[in-house]
Design a protein around this motif. Structure first.
Motif, PDB file in Angstrom:
ATOM      1  N   THR B 270       0.839  -1.197   0.000  1.00  0.00           N
ATOM      2  CA  THR B 270       0.000   0.000   0.000  1.00  0.00           C
ATOM      3  C   THR B 270       0.879   1.254   0.000  1.00  0.00           C
ATOM      4  O   THR B 270       2.081   1.175   0.276  1.00  0.00           O
ATOM      5  N   ASP B 271       0.287   2.414  -0.314  1.00  0.00           N
ATOM      6  CA  ASP B 271       1.027   3.675  -0.197  1.00  0.00           C
ATOM      7  C   ASP B 271       1.304   3.946   1.283  1.00  0.00           C
ATOM      8  O   ASP B 271       0.528   3.535   2.147  1.00  0.00           O
ATOM      9  N   LYS B 286      -0.191  -3.282   4.430  1.00  0.00           N
ATOM     10  CA  LYS B 286      -1.365  -3.284   5.308  1.00  0.00           C
ATOM     11  C   LYS B 286      -1.938  -4.694   5.311  1.00  0.00           C
ATOM     12  O   LYS B 286      -1.577  -5.517   4.456  1.00  0.00           O
TER      13      LYS B 286
END
Lengths: 77, 362
Positions: B270-271, B286
């Motif tokens: 994820t970012d 995540k």
């Protein structure tokens, strides 16, 4: 945080592949270590342990290379 | 201890120092990624054993340092809940949130416990079924498999009062972020040995090729660091740009497959926001959908909390190799390990904290 230290495996137990445990000797201090990520581990091996898990079985041949490499540099020069 | 002491041998270190001296012709700036390496370099004075032509920059590889302030605030919010037992690695307790730290929560009566392994948190959860047990799952790729195992086992053993507050970051996107900057001055990298123990180094081979930059996977002891620097300098002087492996007694090219498998089972990419740096695309982990019931941010309704940090701290510039700790006007004045202003002073592996401890000249 990414600190991991080598210790010597004394004994291994546990049938469950994802919950295999070993007794590991860190210079006289014996700790329980989860060895599920290193299924190839044998008694007498050295493992690199981080947060209670062995992440790698130390390669004894490769361990000498840091010292051999210096010798090789010397010979080239 | 075997496999540690011999790599701290002074004569080996000084032989490497001489060897580096004999091959260096040009000025080079090399970054060590990992905070553990930064700590060793400053502690053992590795940088002072190098020729003046070689400078070391201290990279962003301290997960404690780069955990965003909003994540610390969430940890504090959760840990303040009377029914919660909050479990964390010890070094997170003094990291400042926007108003206080976890140590303050503990001194105010919160049940905050320092654990060594994430499986300890799981054990606490099974022994305390009337409490919610939350584990602060912080770390780089090195720690991700252990953290993933706690969630995997919680699901398998049906331990429903356990959840994790995840702040997992990934190294290769951070290296690419640094190299993509128009201000970048880094010419070679020492990659983090224990991150590569888990992940291997094929991703780094792609980075070496794309950015024409040498990367040497390096260990943590003085002889490891000196050999890693030698290998990097040798490539730089010869105009090469390969990924090499100094830490071959521990790291293989493909890394640990069992650990990678469990990471991909439990987490997804994820970012991620990095404290002191900002958002880096696809640089964090995540929990995957299958394990979202163990996500403490969902369980405690904290998903939408955001907080921007305002500080005089120049940690972001330090972690990109653009500034040194001594170049900050606040260093060792208004900013010290007791009262850190930001990322790199909060953990002993942060560059500012390492320089404060070993090099403070005031």
């Amino acid at each position: 945080m990414c600190l991991a230290v080598p210790g010597k495996v004394i004994s291994i137990r546990g049938e469950d592949r994802m919950n295999k445990m070993a007794k590991v000797d860190f210079s006289g201090i014996i700790k329980e270590v989860n060895v599920s990520f290193t299924p190839e581990v044998k008694e007498g091996d050295y493992v690199i342990v981080h947060t209670g898990f062995a992440l790698s079985v130390l390669d004894k041949e490769e361990a000498a290379k840091t010292f051999r490499y210096l010798k090789e540099i010397g010979e080239i020069e | 201890m075997k496999y540690i002491d011999e790599y701290r041998d002074k004569s080996i270190v000084s032989e490497y120092s001489e060897a580096i001296n004999s091959i260096v012709k040009n000025d080079w700036l090399i970054m060590e990624i990992c905070g553990g390496q930064t700590h060793s370099i400053v502690k053992y004075g590795i940088d002072e054993l190098l020729p003046k032509k070689i400078s070391l920059a201290h990279g962003p590889g301290c997960p404690v340092c780069v955990t965003p302030v909003e994540k610390i605030d969430k940890a504090i919010e959760i840990a303040s809940d009377a029914k919660v037992i909050f479990c964390s690695y010890g070094d997170m307790l003094r990291v400042p949130g926007s108003e206080k730290d976890l140590l303050r929560v503990k001194s105010d009566g919160g049940d905050v416990r320092i654990i060594y392994s994430p499986l300890d948190a799981l054990k606490i959860a099974s022994e305390n079924p009337d409490n919610e047990v939350v584990f602060f799952a912080v770390g780089f790729e090195t720690t991700a498999p252990s953290n993933a195992m706690s969630v995997f086992q919680a699901k398998k053993q049906n331990i429903r009062n356990f959840s994790v507050l995840v702040s997992q970051v990934l190294v290769p996107p951070a290296i690419q972020f640094i190299l993509s900057s128009p201000l970048n001055k880094i010419q070679g990298f020492l990659a983090a040995g224990h991150v590569c123990t888990v992940m291997g180094y094929t991703q780094y081979e792609d980075i070496s090729e794309k950015y024409k930059i040498p990367i040497v996977v390096t260990g943590f002891e003085p002889a490891d660091l000196m050999q890693g620097i030698y290998m990097c300098v040798e490539q730089l002087e010869e105009g090469k740009h390969k990924t090499q492996n100094q830490y071959s007694r521990v790291v293989t090219r493909d890394g640990n497959n069992s650990a990678q498998y469990l990471m991909s089972e439990v987490f997804e990419v994820t970012d991620m926001k990095w404290r002191g740096i900002g958002n880096i695309p696809l640089s964090g982990l995540k929990l995957s959908e299958k394990y979202s019931e163990f996500d403490a941010e969902i369980k405690f309704g904290l998903i939408n909390y955001n907080k921007e940090e305002s500080t005089k701290c120049i940690a972001g510039l330090i972690m990109q190799g653009l500034k040194k700790p001594f170049e900050c006007s606040e260093f060792a004045k208004n900013c010290n390990p007791e009262h850190p202003l930001g990322a790199t002073m909060v953990s002993s592996e942060g560059a500012c904290a390492a320089f404060y401890k070993y090099r403070k000249r005031i």
